[in-house]
Every structure is written in C-alpha cells, then in structure tokens.
Write a protein that holds these residues in place. Structure first.
Motif, PDB file in Angstrom:
ATOM      1  N   GLU A 158       7.520  17.025 -12.189  1.00 54.11           N
ATOM      2  CA  GLU A 158       7.139  16.043 -11.186  1.00 54.11           C
ATOM      3  C   GLU A 158       8.369  15.616 -10.408  1.00 54.11           C
ATOM      4  OE1 GLU A 158       3.604  13.524 -13.460  1.00 54.11           O
ATOM      5  OE2 GLU A 158       5.586  12.641 -13.237  1.00 54.11           O
ATOM      6  N   THR A 159       8.180  15.259  -9.166  1.00 51.62           N
ATOM      7  CA  THR A 159       9.253  14.640  -8.402  1.00 51.62           C
ATOM      8  C   THR A 159       8.913  13.166  -8.217  1.00 51.62           C
ATOM      9  OG1 THR A 159       9.589  16.716  -7.254  1.00 51.62           O
ATOM     10  CG2 THR A 159      10.598  14.771  -6.272  1.00 51.62           C
ATOM     11  N   LEU A 160       9.887  12.320  -8.495  1.00 53.79           N
ATOM     12  CA  LEU A 160       9.655  10.875  -8.449  1.00 53.79           C
ATOM     13  C   LEU A 160      10.709  10.208  -7.581  1.00 53.79           C
ATOM     14  CD1 LEU A 160       9.225  10.504 -12.308  1.00 53.79           C
ATOM     15  CD2 LEU A 160       7.366  10.390 -10.668  1.00 53.79           C
ATOM     16  N   GLU A 161      10.331   9.062  -7.032  1.00 59.54           N
ATOM     17  CA  GLU A 161      11.270   8.306  -6.222  1.00 59.54           C
ATOM     18  C   GLU A 161      11.289   6.870  -6.692  1.00 59.54           C
ATOM     19  OE1 GLU A 161      11.230  10.168  -1.903  1.00 59.54           O
ATOM     20  OE2 GLU A 161      10.581   8.069  -1.923  1.00 59.54           O
ATOM     21  N   THR A 162      12.454   6.250  -6.639  1.00 60.28           N
ATOM     22  CA  THR A 162      12.523   4.841  -6.994  1.00 60.28           C
ATOM     23  C   THR A 162      13.798   4.219  -6.415  1.00 60.28           C
ATOM     24  OG1 THR A 162      12.217   3.268  -8.807  1.00 60.28           O
ATOM     25  CG2 THR A 162      13.689   5.109  -9.231  1.00 60.28           C
ATOM     26  N   PHE A 209      12.593   3.181 -14.665  1.00 55.71           N
ATOM     27  CA  PHE A 209      12.876   4.122 -15.757  1.00 55.71           C
ATOM     28  C   PHE A 209      12.246   5.481 -15.470  1.00 55.71           C
ATOM     29  CE2 PHE A 209      11.371   5.358 -20.279  1.00 55.71           C
ATOM     30  CZ  PHE A 209      12.459   6.199 -20.455  1.00 55.71           C
ATOM     31  N   ASN A 259      13.098  -2.007 -19.975  1.00 55.80           N
ATOM     32  CA  ASN A 259      12.317  -3.233 -20.040  1.00 55.80           C
ATOM     33  C   ASN A 259      13.164  -4.475 -20.224  1.00 55.80           C
ATOM     34  OD1 ASN A 259       9.343  -4.247 -20.499  1.00 55.80           O
ATOM     35  ND2 ASN A 259       9.393  -2.032 -20.247  1.00 55.80           N
ATOM     36  N   ASP A 277       4.145  12.577 -21.620  1.00 58.76           N
ATOM     37  CA  ASP A 277       3.691  11.303 -21.056  1.00 58.76           C
ATOM     38  C   ASP A 277       3.642  10.199 -22.116  1.00 58.76           C
ATOM     39  OD1 ASP A 277       3.468  12.473 -18.597  1.00 58.76           O
ATOM     40  OD2 ASP A 277       1.277  12.418 -18.486  1.00 58.76           O
ATOM     41  N   ILE A 328       7.372  17.614 -17.345  1.00 52.58           N
ATOM     42  CA  ILE A 328       6.142  17.193 -18.023  1.00 52.58           C
ATOM     43  C   ILE A 328       5.617  18.387 -18.807  1.00 52.58           C
ATOM     44  CG2 ILE A 328       5.546  15.412 -16.337  1.00 52.58           C
ATOM     45  CD1 ILE A 328       3.646  17.389 -15.017  1.00 52.58           C
ATOM     46  N   ASP A 329       4.597  18.204 -19.619  1.00 56.06           N
ATOM     47  CA  ASP A 329       4.056  19.323 -20.381  1.00 56.06           C
ATOM     48  C   ASP A 329       3.491  20.345 -19.406  1.00 56.06           C
ATOM     49  OD1 ASP A 329       4.746  17.977 -22.648  1.00 56.06           O
ATOM     50  OD2 ASP A 329       2.739  17.183 -23.033  1.00 56.06           O
ATOM     51  N   GLU A 361       5.423   3.062 -16.117  1.00 57.58           N
ATOM     52  CA  GLU A 361       5.475   1.602 -16.167  1.00 57.58           C
ATOM     53  C   GLU A 361       4.062   1.006 -16.033  1.00 57.58           C
ATOM     54  OE1 GLU A 361       8.223  -0.189 -16.735  1.00 57.58           O
ATOM     55  OE2 GLU A 361       7.257  -2.133 -16.446  1.00 57.58           O
ATOM     56  N   SER A 409       7.560   5.848  -7.926  1.00 56.77           N
ATOM     57  CA  SER A 409       6.364   6.476  -7.358  1.00 56.77           C
ATOM     58  C   SER A 409       6.434   7.990  -7.436  1.00 56.77           C
ATOM     59  CB  SER A 409       6.126   6.008  -5.924  1.00 56.77           C
ATOM     60  OG  SER A 409       7.342   6.025  -5.217  1.00 56.77           O
ATOM     61  N   LEU A 410       5.254   8.569  -7.633  1.00 60.16           N
ATOM     62  CA  LEU A 410       5.138  10.012  -7.765  1.00 60.16           C
ATOM     63  C   LEU A 410       5.080  10.634  -6.377  1.00 60.16           C
ATOM     64  CD1 LEU A 410       4.546  12.456  -9.692  1.00 60.16           C
ATOM     65  CD2 LEU A 410       2.129  12.007  -9.270  1.00 60.16           C
ATOM     66  N   TYR A 442      -0.527   9.278 -12.948  1.00 61.37           N
ATOM     67  CA  TYR A 442       0.211   8.676 -14.058  1.00 61.37           C
ATOM     68  C   TYR A 442       1.611   8.287 -13.608  1.00 61.37           C
ATOM     69  CZ  TYR A 442       3.023   8.517 -18.343  1.00 61.37           C
ATOM     70  OH  TYR A 442       3.877   8.140 -19.341  1.00 61.37           O
ATOM     71  N   THR A 443       1.959   7.027 -13.764  1.00 63.34           N
ATOM     72  CA  THR A 443       3.381   6.656 -13.794  1.00 63.34           C
ATOM     73  C   THR A 443       3.541   5.738 -14.998  1.00 63.34           C
ATOM     74  OG1 THR A 443       2.978   4.881 -12.199  1.00 63.34           O
ATOM     75  CG2 THR A 443       3.957   6.916 -11.328  1.00 63.34           C
ATOM     76  N   ARG A 446      11.228  15.253 -13.182  1.00 63.54           N
ATOM     77  CA  ARG A 446      10.976  14.973 -14.586  1.00 63.54           C
ATOM     78  C   ARG A 446      10.190  16.138 -15.151  1.00 63.54           C
ATOM     79  NH1 ARG A 446       6.800  12.383 -17.991  1.00 63.54           N
ATOM     80  NH2 ARG A 446       5.189  12.249 -16.436  1.00 63.54           N
TER      81      ARG A 446
END
Ligand SMILES: Cc1cc2nc3c(=O)[nH]c(=O)nc-3n(C[C@H](O)[C@H](O)[C@H](O)COP(=O)(O)OP(=O)(O)OC[C@H]3O[C@@H](n4cnc5c(N)ncnc54)[C@H](O)[C@@H]3O)c2cc1C
Ligand SMILES: Nc1ncnc2c1ncn2[C@@H]1O[C@H](COP(=O)(O)O)[C@@H](O)[C@H]1O
Lengths: 319, 248
Positions: free
Chosen positions: B162-166, B137, B131, A94, B157-158, A69, A180-181, A66-67, B155
């Motif tokens: 999570e680890t995210l990159e952007t 985001f 958007n 989510d 989550i329930d 966007e 990205s996750l 899940y991401t 982030r």
C-alpha cells in the motif's frame, strides 16, 4: 467478562482465518465459563462461525478502506462497550498493526504470537507464545484487568464449527485517520504466503531464476504459495516479498516444501511453526534433514518434475 | 528534521537460544548481540535523511550497560547522539513508555522503530509510542520519503503493498526493503573513531510500569526423526502426505 474476537473481513466476507480465531475465542470463553462474541466490520454476511455466542456487526462506508488508527479506535471502543475481559486478534499484517495501538487505547496488555489456551501457573493465567522467532516459548501473564491476545496462525485449528446465535448491529463513530491510503496493489488470484495452506519454497540449489517454472508448476498443482530463501531474493531471482525466515516473512502453514534449501538456522527459525515440513536436497548432510518430517535425498531437477506429474495424477483421482 | 531511531539489542541470528536452569529467563551466556535487523534498516534510512536532506539523528535503547557496544556501533554508522534508558526492558509497554517520555522532551519529527524485535517478537513498541505521543503511525514500512511536513510511505501487506500519506510527526515500523540490503551501512574506521567521542547520555526512567509478565520460558520439543523416502518412490511421499500427515 466475556471474550471478544475481532474477525477480519475481505471483500465484505470473512477472511479464511476467521474460523480458527472464532474457535479459539469460543474455547477460551468455555474455559472461563463465559460467552464469546465476534466483532465484524463491513461484512455482508456475518453469520455465526466457530461456536461463537453472538456477533456484533459494524457497518460504515468510512470503514471500507483499512487504516490502522481508525480501526484501532473503533475496536477499542467496542472492546470497552462489550465489557469483555479478553480481545482476541489474529496475526495478519493488518491485525499486528492494530495490536500496539489497541493496547495503548484500552490500557490493556498485549500478548502476541499466542499458540494455545491459557494454563494456570501458580494461580496466574499464562498464555504460551513463541519468542526468539520460534526458537523458544514464553509463558506470559497479563497484569491488566483486560488483555489482548494475538493468536498465531495455524496454531490452534478450526476446532469448532457449530453455529446458531444472535447477530446484532452496533453503531460506532469512525474517527478521521491522520494516515490516508493513496493506493493499494495486491497479487490477485494467487495464494499468498500469509494465507496459503501449503507453501512451496526453493533455495540456491535451484541454480537460477530460469528454473523457477518448476517451483511455480508444483505450487499450481497444490494451490500453494511460492517462497524462497534469503540469498535467492538478495540475488534478485525472486521478489523480496517471497523471502521467508527469521528476517523475512514468517511461515506457519500446514505443509512447507523446501527444495534446494540447506536449512540454515535463520531460515528454519522463520518456518518452524509449519506443521509438516518436507525437504528435497541432494546433500544428505544438509541441516534441513534434521528439521523436516519427510525428505528425499536427490536432485531437485529430476525429482520435482516427477512430483508434479504424480501429484497431477493424484489430484485427478481424488478430485 | 530531528529523528530518533529506537534500537534494540538482540541475539545474533545464528544464536542457539537457551534459558536459565530455573527457566525464568533467557540465558545470555555465550550470546553475541547485534542491532535488531529491522532497526538496522531504519538506522540506515535515518542516516540517509541526514546526508541527503539534512537531519539530526539520535538513537535510544532501553537497557542496561551491556547494550552500550551496540549503541556505539549505531553511532559509528552515523547517528549523532545516543540515549540509554537505564533499565531492563521487561515488556513492550515499559520500553514504549520510557521511550515516549524521552520523545516528548526532545520533540522529534520522526521516530523510526523496527516492525518487531527478533528476540521477544513483541510487535508493539512503535504502535504504543504513536499513541503515547500522539504521532501518526505506519507499520511494516518498506519505503519512506519526507517532503517538508508531508511523509509518503509504502507498507507491506499480506500479498501486496500500500502507499500511504501522512503528516509529521510520525512513527514508522521499519523492515527489510526500507533500504536495499546492499546499502546497509557498515561502520568504517573513521566512524568507529568518532563514535568514541559522540555523546551517550544515560537517562533514569520515571516509571517502570509493565502490563505483562513472562513467568517462564521453554525450548521447543526436539523433533522426532525424519521419514526418508527413496527418490525412485515418489508415490510413497504422496501417500504419506495424504494418509499419515493428512495435508494433501
Ligand atoms: C543476519 C542474517 C539473517 C538471515 N536471515 C535469513 C532468513 O530470514 N531466511 C533465510 O532463508 N536465510 C537467512 N539468512 C541466510 C542463511 O544463513 C543462509 O545463508 C541461507 O538460508 C541459505 O540459503 P539456501 O539454502 O538457499 O542456499 P545454500 O546454503 O547455498 O544451500 C543450497 C542447498 O541446495 C542444495 N542443492 C544444490 N543443488 C541441488 C540440486 N540439484 N537438488 C537439490 N538440492 C540441491 C545444496 O545441497 C544446499 O543444501 C540470514 C543470514 C544472516 C547473516
Ligand atoms: N529495549 C529497547 N530499546 C529501544 N528500542 C526498542 C527496544 N525494544 C524494542 N524497541 C524498538 O521497538 C521495535 C519493535 O520491538 P517489539 O515491539 O519488541 O517487537 C524494535 O524494532 C525497536 O525499534
């Protein structure tokens, strides 16, 4: 002008909340004299639930993680293609992440925290939603042709269970997500505050982290998640993820048991949406007694061990 | 790095909420306003970026003149410049739209919002901005680091994280955890003095379009009386929860 409902999957199966969401969508469609359609993504057994007329099933390896966007784009396209007037989504982390994104992509109003079917106010369709963190309600109407309804958990119930309708696959493009996750960690096997039917929560009245085995044992007997008041997580007795209340996690369970929690307005605001509240506190003047359905005035350290034993016996008898 | 923190002014968490007699709006009488708690975490992180990595920090609030004390407080905490978008924030779309217009003219690298405001609990402004502005985001953000153009975040989550990159530009929805609560900045005397002379610009929005309308408000029904159970009679509690409340 149907009703589309996005039903989240977890490990390729419906999440627990799916039935309530589907029930709401089916009742809304019924009210509007139209059809209710479920949208499921990467679900191995997308059978009909909650009185839906149809399921649209999307399968694509690129959707295994899940991401937001990526999911929001896809759901917006499905919303468009289905011709639905309403899109119903849930209130998980989510789904709440998706709300604003889908609203922008589909140019439709988003009404979050909805707790009931719409009512008619002066010819307008108004949805009741909670505002001010459960301290009030607003009746909100969409001004757009299409609209997204974010349903609050445990507000409607799984009222429909009839099944039997069509499942159709739909092939939709998956976009590249700029986010990205990298990794994901979840507590396995334990009930979470977001999903549990029962939450056992404790406050500063428990005196110290060494006493939390009582809370965990009680939660184990009940299959409940554990939670705590803000000072308890601030003091480091429990992890921040257990902090519930106006500035912590919201709780909307069937049963909320508060042990050694005074019932400050900020605490109550976040847990008020729970159906049944039980308080155990040695101070009969604690404000929680004004907010709860059932209560025991007394010392947690004598009551909780007895409660655990008696519940074990009850469970054994009713197994 | 140029950062915008979007700040909403909300009733203090101890406030009792009342609505006007015609039930058409929130009754602000006697209510103390504060910086939305989620935004406070975001603001402190922004000031941290300014102090540790060098950043220019702006704040923006959509609201009428009555929100200015809150904005001055944000300046006292360490923001460099404030923008008030002069209109009543009728819905999340209007707020996000007018903020986005400002973001496009100022070219921010990072926009920090709260995950949600604790007044109307809209849960939508950061997603809408992302958007409108075509930014990445990340919501329910509990940690954020920036290295050049790369952002790494966790982030909630329930039931986990999570680890995210952007890449920048990025919008985040901040919440508790983004900074430690004990590190939240409180304005000091010097901050308060300098905030008086920091620029606070007023912007007139070009569109007031909304997508939803709040027709009326209600307070929850006052609850029925509690059923007290004697501590010597715990079986009765289990019985009540089983037979009457039907939750066991
Ligand atoms: C901006 C802001 C935001 C906040 N947000 C939140 C929030 O989201 N969530 C939240 O929880 N709080 C929040 N608070 C804090 C809130 O105001 C209260 O301080 C807090 O909820 C109190 O926690 P407590 O009930 O655990 O502790 P206390 O108020 O210390 O109460 C402990 C209770 O335990 C009882 N007790 C003591 N010993 C025993 C015993 N042996 N057996 C049984 N009972 C016992 C006492 O009678 C008392 O009622 C916030 C505060 C502020 C200022
Ligand atoms: N009137 C406003 N002015 C500036 N920012 C706002 C305003 N309302 C909401 N926001 C921002 O958007 C976030 C989420 O708000 P909401 O979508 O209303 O729950 C808040 O935490 C703020 O960062």
């Amino acid at each position: 002008m149907s009703v589309l409902v996005y039903l989240e999957s977890e490990n390729k199966a419906y999440k627990k909340t799916a039935n309530e969401l589907a029930s709401y969508a089916a009742e809304l469609a019924n009210q509007l004299n139209t059809e209710a359609i479920g949208l499921v993504i990467n679900n191995d057994q997308p059978e009909i639930i909650g009185g839906l007329n149809q399921i649209i099933s999307v399968n694509n390896e690129a959707l295994d993680t899940y991401t937001a966007e990526k999911f929001a784009s896809l759901i917006s396209v499905a919303f468009e293609k289905s011709g639905a007037q309403y899109l119903v989504i849930g209130s998980s982390a989510d789904s709440k992440y998706l709300g604003g994104l889908i609203s922008a992509k589909s140019s439709s109003g988003y009404i979050p925290n909805v707790i009931a079917l719409p009512e008619n106010i002066d010819g307008k369709t108004a949805f009741k939603r909670t505002v001010f963190t459960n301290k009030g309600y607003a009746l909100t109407t969409p001004k757009t042709k299409r609209c997204i309804i974010g349903l609050s958990k445990n507000s409607f119930g799984s009222v429909r269970s009839d099944s039997g309708s069509r499942v159709e696959s739909m092939i939709l493009d998956v976009i590249d997500d700029p986010v990205s996750l990298i990794s994901k960690s979840t507590v396995n096997g334990k009930a979470t505050i977001a999903d549990a039917d029962i939450v056992v929560s404790a406050g500063r009245g428990l005196k110290g982290p060494e006493n939390w085995h009582l809370i965990e044992e009680l939660a184990d007997v009940l299959g409940a998640a554990t939670a705590c008041s803000k000072p308890v997580s601030d003091l480091g007795w429990r992890p921040h993820s257990e902090h519930v209340g106006q500035t912590g996690k919201p709780v909307a369970t069937n049963l909320y048991i508060a042990i050694g929690i005074s019932g400050a307005i900020q605490h109550l605001a976040g847990i008020n949406a729970s159906k049944i509240k039980v308080v155990i506190n040695n101070d009969p003047e604690a404000p929680f007694f004004k907010a709860a359905d059932y209560g025991i005035v007394g010392d947690a350290f004598t009551i909780v061990p007895q409660l655990i034993e008696k519940l074990k016996a009850f469970k054994a008898e009713n197994a | 790095m140029k950062i915008l923190v979007c700040i909403s002014a909300v009733p203090d968490t101890t406030s009792k909420i009342n609505f006007t007699a015609d039930q058409k709006s929130f009754d602000t009488g006697g209510v103390q306003f504060v910086i939305n708690p989620n935004d406070e975490f975001g603001l402190t992180r922004a000031v941290w970026f300014k102090e540790q990595q060098g950043a220019e920090v702006h704040i923006a609030t959509v609201g009428e003149a009555s929100v200015e004390p809150i904005m001055r407080k944000a300046l006292a905490i360490g923001a460099d410049k404030a923008f008030r978008i002069n209109t009543h924030p009728l819905d999340g779309f209007l707020v996000a739209n007018t903020l986005s217009e400002h973001i496009k003219t100022e070219h921010y690298d990072l926009v920090i919002c709260g995950r949600e405001s604790i007044d109307y609990n809209g849960n939508m402004v950061p997603g809408l901005i992302a958007n409108h502005c075509n930014f990445a985001f990340i919501n329910t953000c509990t940690s954020l680091t920036v290295d050049g153009n790369k952002a790494t975040a966790t982030r909630e989550i329930d039931g986990g994280s999570e680890t995210l990159e952007t890449q920048l530009p990025l919008v985040v929805g901040a919440q508790k955890g983004l900074v430690e609560e004990s590190d939240l900045k409180i304005p000091n005397m010097r901050g308060i003095m300098s905030a008086r002379t920091k620029p606070l610009e007023i912007i007139t929005p070009s569109s007031l379009e909304t997508l939803t309308e709040d027709l009326s408000f209600e307070k929850p029904d006052s609850k029925g009386a509690i059923t007290l159970v004697d501590e010597a009679n715990i079986d009765q509690l289990i019985e009540l929860l089983h037979k009457e409340a039907k939750v066991l």
